[in-house]
Design a protein around this motif. Structure first.
Motif, PDB file in Angstrom:
ATOM      1  N   GLY A  58       0.788  -1.230   0.000  1.00 23.75           N
ATOM      2  CA  GLY A  58       0.000   0.000   0.000  1.00 23.75           C
ATOM      3  C   GLY A  58       0.814   1.269   0.000  1.00 23.75           C
ATOM      4  N   ILE A  59       2.092   1.178  -0.377  1.00 23.57           N
ATOM      5  CA  ILE A  59       2.988   2.330  -0.345  1.00 23.57           C
ATOM      6  C   ILE A  59       3.407   2.695  -1.767  1.00 23.57           C
ATOM      7  CG2 ILE A  59       5.175   3.245   0.540  1.00 23.57           C
ATOM      8  CD1 ILE A  59       4.999   1.034   2.711  1.00 23.57           C
ATOM      9  N   GLY A  60       3.200   3.950  -2.176  1.00 22.93           N
ATOM     10  CA  GLY A  60       3.643   4.403  -3.486  1.00 22.93           C
ATOM     11  C   GLY A  60       5.152   4.544  -3.542  1.00 22.93           C
ATOM     12  N   ILE A  61       5.687   4.558  -4.754  1.00 26.25           N
ATOM     13  CA  ILE A  61       7.134   4.705  -4.930  1.00 26.25           C
ATOM     14  C   ILE A  61       7.412   5.909  -5.827  1.00 26.25           C
ATOM     15  CG2 ILE A  61       7.598   2.276  -4.522  1.00 26.25           C
ATOM     16  CD1 ILE A  61       7.737   1.839  -7.511  1.00 26.25           C
ATOM     17  N   LYS A  62       8.680   6.183  -6.068  1.00 27.92           N
ATOM     18  CA  LYS A  62       9.100   7.411  -6.734  1.00 27.92           C
ATOM     19  C   LYS A  62       8.382   7.649  -8.053  1.00 27.92           C
ATOM     20  CE  LYS A  62      13.241   9.856  -8.315  1.00 27.92           C
ATOM     21  NZ  LYS A  62      14.721   9.803  -8.449  1.00 27.92           N
ATOM     22  N   PHE A  63       8.289   6.645  -8.912  1.00 29.10           N
ATOM     23  CA  PHE A  63       7.736   6.851 -10.254  1.00 29.10           C
ATOM     24  C   PHE A  63       6.423   6.104 -10.483  1.00 29.10           C
ATOM     25  CE2 PHE A  63      11.115   3.733 -10.144  1.00 29.10           C
ATOM     26  CZ  PHE A  63      10.511   2.599 -10.645  1.00 29.10           C
ATOM     27  N   GLN A  64       5.808   5.640  -9.381  1.00 30.05           N
ATOM     28  CA  GLN A  64       4.501   5.000  -9.504  1.00 30.05           C
ATOM     29  C   GLN A  64       3.688   5.242  -8.244  1.00 30.05           C
ATOM     30  OE1 GLN A  64       2.783   3.156 -12.142  1.00 30.05           O
ATOM     31  NE2 GLN A  64       1.247   3.792 -10.637  1.00 30.05           N
ATOM     32  N   LYS A  65       2.639   6.037  -8.366  1.00 28.21           N
ATOM     33  CA  LYS A  65       1.755   6.272  -7.238  1.00 28.21           C
ATOM     34  C   LYS A  65       1.042   4.971  -6.875  1.00 28.21           C
ATOM     35  CE  LYS A  65       0.779  11.065  -8.582  1.00 28.21           C
ATOM     36  NZ  LYS A  65      -0.261  11.973  -9.088  1.00 28.21           N
ATOM     37  N   PHE A  66       0.656   4.879  -5.606  1.00 27.59           N
ATOM     38  CA  PHE A  66      -0.087   3.694  -5.191  1.00 27.59           C
ATOM     39  C   PHE A  66      -1.386   3.602  -5.979  1.00 27.59           C
ATOM     40  CE2 PHE A  66      -3.518   1.861  -2.641  1.00 27.59           C
ATOM     41  CZ  PHE A  66      -3.055   0.554  -2.580  1.00 27.59           C
ATOM     42  N   ASP A  67      -1.711   2.379  -6.394  1.00 24.54           N
ATOM     43  CA  ASP A  67      -2.932   2.122  -7.155  1.00 24.54           C
ATOM     44  C   ASP A  67      -3.493   0.786  -6.676  1.00 24.54           C
ATOM     45  OD1 ASP A  67      -4.375   0.729  -9.490  1.00 24.54           O
ATOM     46  OD2 ASP A  67      -4.212   2.779 -10.247  1.00 24.54           O
ATOM     47  N   GLY A  68      -4.738   0.793  -6.245  1.00 27.60           N
ATOM     48  CA  GLY A  68      -5.337  -0.421  -5.693  1.00 27.60           C
ATOM     49  C   GLY A  68      -5.390  -1.569  -6.680  1.00 27.60           C
ATOM     50  N   THR A  69      -5.698  -1.262  -7.929  1.00 27.21           N
ATOM     51  CA  THR A  69      -5.749  -2.313  -8.954  1.00 27.21           C
ATOM     52  C   THR A  69      -4.369  -2.891  -9.194  1.00 27.21           C
ATOM     53  OG1 THR A  69      -7.631  -1.238 -10.033  1.00 27.21           O
ATOM     54  CG2 THR A  69      -6.388  -2.845 -11.323  1.00 27.21           C
ATOM     55  N   LEU A  70      -3.352  -2.021  -9.220  1.00 27.86           N
ATOM     56  CA  LEU A  70      -1.977  -2.502  -9.397  1.00 27.86           C
ATOM     57  C   LEU A  70      -1.575  -3.393  -8.234  1.00 27.86           C
ATOM     58  CD1 LEU A  70       0.767  -2.563 -10.766  1.00 27.86           C
ATOM     59  CD2 LEU A  70       1.292  -0.338  -9.718  1.00 27.86           C
ATOM     60  N   ARG A  71      -1.937  -3.024  -7.020  1.00 29.94           N
ATOM     61  CA  ARG A  71      -1.615  -3.871  -5.870  1.00 29.94           C
ATOM     62  C   ARG A  71      -2.249  -5.250  -6.024  1.00 29.94           C
ATOM     63  NH1 ARG A  71      -3.063  -2.269   0.292  1.00 29.94           N
ATOM     64  NH2 ARG A  71      -5.148  -2.016  -0.618  1.00 29.94           N
ATOM     65  N   CYS A 189       6.142   4.722 -23.625  1.00 29.17           N
ATOM     66  CA  CYS A 189       5.078   4.894 -22.624  1.00 29.17           C
ATOM     67  C   CYS A 189       5.483   5.966 -21.608  1.00 29.17           C
ATOM     68  CB  CYS A 189       4.832   3.564 -21.912  1.00 29.17           C
ATOM     69  SG  CYS A 189       4.435   2.198 -23.027  1.00 29.17           S
ATOM     70  N   PRO A 190       4.576   6.385 -20.738  1.00 31.16           N
ATOM     71  CA  PRO A 190       4.913   7.395 -19.736  1.00 31.16           C
ATOM     72  C   PRO A 190       6.045   6.944 -18.816  1.00 31.16           C
ATOM     73  CG  PRO A 190       2.541   7.142 -19.897  1.00 31.16           C
ATOM     74  CD  PRO A 190       3.137   6.031 -20.701  1.00 31.16           C
ATOM     75  N   SER A 191       6.903   7.880 -18.441  1.00 28.92           N
ATOM     76  CA  SER A 191       8.025   7.571 -17.547  1.00 28.92           C
ATOM     77  C   SER A 191       7.574   7.364 -16.108  1.00 28.92           C
ATOM     78  CB  SER A 191       9.063   8.708 -17.595  1.00 28.92           C
ATOM     79  OG  SER A 191       9.664   8.783 -18.852  1.00 28.92           O
ATOM     80  N   ALA A 192       6.451   7.977 -15.741  1.00 30.13           N
ATOM     81  CA  ALA A 192       5.939   7.863 -14.372  1.00 30.13           C
ATOM     82  C   ALA A 192       4.454   7.513 -14.410  1.00 30.13           C
ATOM     83  CB  ALA A 192       6.151   9.172 -13.614  1.00 30.13           C
ATOM     84  N   ASP A 193       4.026   6.754 -13.394  1.00 30.85           N
ATOM     85  CA  ASP A 193       2.619   6.366 -13.261  1.00 30.85           C
ATOM     86  C   ASP A 193       2.073   5.718 -14.534  1.00 30.85           C
ATOM     87  OD1 ASP A 193       2.495   7.396 -10.615  1.00 30.85           O
ATOM     88  OD2 ASP A 193       2.250   9.416 -11.423  1.00 30.85           O
ATOM     89  N   ALA A 194       2.870   4.849 -15.123  1.00 37.30           N
ATOM     90  CA  ALA A 194       2.476   4.186 -16.372  1.00 37.30           C
ATOM     91  C   ALA A 194       1.234   3.328 -16.199  1.00 37.30           C
ATOM     92  CB  ALA A 194       3.633   3.337 -16.900  1.00 37.30           C
ATOM     93  N   PHE A 195       1.014   2.812 -14.992  1.00 32.69           N
ATOM     94  CA  PHE A 195      -0.137   1.921 -14.805  1.00 32.69           C
ATOM     95  C   PHE A 195      -1.469   2.655 -14.997  1.00 32.69           C
ATOM     96  CE2 PHE A 195      -3.067  -0.957 -12.590  1.00 32.69           C
ATOM     97  CZ  PHE A 195      -2.708  -2.157 -13.193  1.00 32.69           C
ATOM     98  N   LYS A 196      -1.445   3.965 -14.922  1.00 33.54           N
ATOM     99  CA  LYS A 196      -2.660   4.754 -15.125  1.00 33.54           C
ATOM    100  C   LYS A 196      -3.223   4.522 -16.524  1.00 33.54           C
ATOM    101  CE  LYS A 196      -4.405   9.498 -14.598  1.00 33.54           C
ATOM    102  NZ  LYS A 196      -4.040  10.903 -14.268  1.00 33.54           N
ATOM    103  N   VAL A 197      -2.358   4.232 -17.486  1.00 34.64           N
ATOM    104  CA  VAL A 197      -2.806   3.992 -18.864  1.00 34.64           C
ATOM    105  C   VAL A 197      -2.527   2.538 -19.259  1.00 34.64           C
ATOM    106  CG1 VAL A 197      -2.627   6.379 -19.637  1.00 34.64           C
ATOM    107  CG2 VAL A 197      -0.603   4.911 -19.738  1.00 34.64           C
ATOM    108  N   GLY A 222       9.005  -0.089 -14.888  1.00 36.25           N
ATOM    109  CA  GLY A 222       8.724  -0.175 -13.468  1.00 36.25           C
ATOM    110  C   GLY A 222       7.752  -1.304 -13.140  1.00 36.25           C
ATOM    111  N   PRO A 223       6.915  -1.139 -12.128  1.00 39.07           N
ATOM    112  CA  PRO A 223       5.962  -2.187 -11.738  1.00 39.07           C
ATOM    113  C   PRO A 223       4.971  -2.547 -12.835  1.00 39.07           C
ATOM    114  CG  PRO A 223       6.211  -0.555  -9.999  1.00 39.07           C
ATOM    115  CD  PRO A 223       6.911   0.001 -11.199  1.00 39.07           C
ATOM    116  N   THR A 224       4.707  -1.616 -13.749  1.00 31.05           N
ATOM    117  CA  THR A 224       3.816  -1.919 -14.863  1.00 31.05           C
ATOM    118  C   THR A 224       4.405  -3.029 -15.739  1.00 31.05           C
ATOM    119  OG1 THR A 224       2.944   0.336 -14.865  1.00 31.05           O
ATOM    120  CG2 THR A 224       2.627  -0.931 -16.875  1.00 31.05           C
ATOM    121  N   ALA A 225       5.731  -3.082 -15.833  1.00 32.55           N
ATOM    122  CA  ALA A 225       6.391  -4.135 -16.611  1.00 32.55           C
ATOM    123  C   ALA A 225       6.122  -5.510 -16.014  1.00 32.55           C
ATOM    124  CB  ALA A 225       7.893  -3.871 -16.683  1.00 32.55           C
TER     125      ALA A 225
END
Length: 290
Positions: A58-71, A189-197, A222-225
């Motif tokens: 439940g903790i966001g990181i530098k280039f990816q904000k916390f996202d419940g679906t991603l978790r 793709c976006p460098s930050a918060d890529a999971f948003k898209v 990042g985590p999206t990968a």
């Protein structure tokens, strides 16, 4: 009274410590064994590091904000069964830290003390590959990595490669990391918060690999990968290789510590000088997601 005292003692113990006593230590291959496994099986690679674990907690990181679906997706993948088609990787830090430099080893020692139990709870279907398969140089005590790099490059030799990466990752730009491939195309793709898209990233990635023009997909996002390589592993060999290019740059420079690289993003240090891209890189881009 003794029972009450024991309960009070347990209540003060860190959750990670309690979990570590409940679950078995995961078995993790060395980085060399991981490369050999990938070469032998032709499998996809799905990597979990400290950033992914933070997001699962439940903790966001530098280039990816916390996202419940991603978790939820990361937790799902972490608990999934290993197959020969997809190798899940976690840090090789639970048995010994002898392979690391003193500075890095000290950091990992403190990190493991706080998180060991969480890793044990989430990863129980090993053996696992080493997530530091892409971080092979600067934190390693042994700097003689020529043979390792040679074997690593064999993974994509003569392959037609689709690279899905962040806008400032620029894998292989300005070096010969992928010079032995048959062809390279890039989806930016976006460098930050890529999971948003992520739905768009997944759709466009599947559309491109569905053409049959590619043998291999390499992702640095990042985590999206982690999620993307899991979701495409049944269709193409998908490799989550974030940070491999920066580590290769440090290897070429014989760097003794992490340093900025011009025109590329380095998460642990300030960005390198400039924001220029060369002609070859621009010509390889076949799509941009913003």
């Amino acid at each position: 009274m003794k029972i009450i005292h024991k309960l009070k003692y347990v209540a003060t113990l860190p959750i990670s410590f309690i979990l570590s006593k409940k679950y078995a230590t995961p078995t993790v291959l060395s980085d060399r064994e991981t490369v050999q496994y990938i070469l032998q099986k032709g499998c996809s690679v799905i990597r979990f590091g400290d950033g992914e674990l933070n997001l699962m907690k439940g903790i966001g990181i530098k280039f990816q904000k916390f996202d419940g679906t991603l978790r939820r997706r990361l937790q799902e993948i972490a608990m999934s069964n290993q197959t020969e088609r997809a190798l899940i990787c976690i840090p090789n830090i639970f048995a010994t830290l002898d392979a690391f430099t003193k500075e890095s080893g000290d950091w990992w020692k403190k990190y493991v003390r706080c998180t060991r139990g969480y890793w044990y709870k989430m990863f129980r279907n090993g053996p696992y590959g080493d997530t530091n398969v892409t971080r092979f140089y600067v934190e390693n005590k042994d700097k003689d990595r020529d043979e390792y790099v040679k074997q690593l490059k064999e993974i994509w030799r003569e392959k037609r490669v689709l690279i899905v990466e962040g806008a400032k990752s620029r894998l292989g730009m300005g070096n010969d990391l992928f010079s032995n491939t048959a062809d390279i195309k890039r989806l930016i793709c976006p460098s930050a918060d890529a999971f948003k898209v992520y739905p768009q990233i997944l759709e466009e990635t599947k559309q491109k690999i569905g053409t049959g023009h590619y043998d291999l997909m390499i992702c640095a996002l990042g985590p999206t990968a982690t999620v993307l390589c899991y979701d495409t592993a049944s269709e193409i060999q998908s490799l989550d290789l974030g940070h491999v290019d920066i580590e290769y740059e440090w290897y070429l420079r014989k760097a003794q510590s992490k340093q900025a690289i011009c025109n590329k993003s380095v998460t642990e240090v300030e960005d390198g000088c400039g924001d220029d891209v060369d002609y070859t890189y621009r010509e390889q881009i076949i799509g941009v997601i913003k």
